[in-house]
Scaffold this motif. Sequence first.
Motif, PDB file in Angstrom:
ATOM      1  N   ARG A  82       0.822  -1.214   0.000  1.00 54.98           N
ATOM      2  CA  ARG A  82       0.000   0.000   0.000  1.00 54.98           C
ATOM      3  C   ARG A  82       0.855   1.262   0.000  1.00 54.98           C
ATOM      4  O   ARG A  82       0.525   2.244  -0.688  1.00 54.98           O
ATOM      5  CB  ARG A  82      -0.913  -0.031   1.230  1.00 54.98           C
ATOM      6  N   TRP A 120       0.751   4.289  -2.890  1.00 57.32           N
ATOM      7  CA  TRP A 120       0.523   5.724  -2.684  1.00 57.32           C
ATOM      8  C   TRP A 120       1.711   6.544  -3.159  1.00 57.32           C
ATOM      9  O   TRP A 120       1.547   7.671  -3.638  1.00 57.32           O
ATOM     10  CB  TRP A 120       0.217   6.013  -1.210  1.00 57.32           C
ATOM     11  N   VAL A 177      -6.107   5.040  -6.679  1.00 52.88           N
ATOM     12  CA  VAL A 177      -5.516   3.987  -5.849  1.00 52.88           C
ATOM     13  C   VAL A 177      -6.689   3.181  -5.326  1.00 52.88           C
ATOM     14  O   VAL A 177      -7.424   3.650  -4.451  1.00 52.88           O
ATOM     15  CB  VAL A 177      -4.704   4.562  -4.669  1.00 52.88           C
ATOM     16  N   ARG A 198     -10.078   5.106  -4.597  1.00 53.40           N
ATOM     17  CA  ARG A 198      -9.833   6.513  -4.280  1.00 53.40           C
ATOM     18  C   ARG A 198      -9.265   7.195  -5.513  1.00 53.40           C
ATOM     19  O   ARG A 198      -8.321   6.698  -6.138  1.00 53.40           O
ATOM     20  CB  ARG A 198      -8.888   6.664  -3.091  1.00 53.40           C
ATOM     21  N   ASP A 223      -8.721   2.069  -0.523  1.00 54.51           N
ATOM     22  CA  ASP A 223      -7.585   2.101  -1.433  1.00 54.51           C
ATOM     23  C   ASP A 223      -7.086   0.664  -1.667  1.00 54.51           C
ATOM     24  O   ASP A 223      -7.842  -0.270  -1.465  1.00 54.51           O
ATOM     25  CB  ASP A 223      -6.468   2.994  -0.884  1.00 54.51           C
TER      26      ASP A 223
END
Length: 290
Positions: A238, A242, A262, A265, A281
Amino acid sequence: MPKNRPGPTLADSRGRPRARRRPRWVPILLVLAVVGTAAWFGARFLIQSVVNPQCTIRAGGITETFDPDQTANAALVAALSIKREMPPRAATIALTTAFQESKIRNLRYGDRDSLGLFQQRPSQGWGTKEQILDPVHATNAFYDALEKYQGYETADITKIAQRVQKSGFPEAYRDHEGQGRVLASTLTGHSPAGLTCRLDAVRTSVTPQRVAADLSQQMGVTSVRPGESTLTVTAPDRTTAWAVAQWAVARAEIYGASTVSVGERVWDRAAGDEGWSAGPDGTTVTIHLG
């Protein structure tokens, strides 16, 4: 000769209907409506013309704003720290230094022969003029020098930046630690949804292959599937997802990105300052170009 006809009698005059007069306030209202509409459109145009594109970063209770050129360069600096598997602290030191030296701009001038993001000098062994003006070379050269100092991960940012740069104003780095920290935290993926940009409409866009090549060179991410106008990245975790997403938003002006997602999102270029949408996400990032 024709005879004079009698004029209307009093009774005839009273019986004839009179034309209704338009109330005096009607044309006034019409004028006000026209003026108001013109003023609204004029104000809207004026606001749009004077509000420059900018990016806002929020992390750790700190909010900073930068222009798209600064964020694009900052994203490259942070990405290279990820590729080199350096801690976020390295990106903080590099970005603090770059902000003090050039405001994170790839300057073609400086004190004496200083150039580029870090105002490195060819005469001091940082590379040729052409190399220093290449942000990838300049950033790697900074990280090469930084890694020579043991304990830089916990050292005072101002002191370690001075050891690398050997600046004539060593205490000046301390003034920009806040910018360095918020940029590094967001652009390395440790502050999800921390970056949003308000940009003009897309005028031109590059190919997904170009974005994939830059992502590989700068961040070392190769799990990329280019499409006709999209790029899908499968990140290992994750945080990396991002980092990739916010790298894409930070460089959206360069690539002509219109949306970045993502999971569910989404950052939408057309949404202005609204930022990232709500939703779960994940580790899949999709970049839409054009």
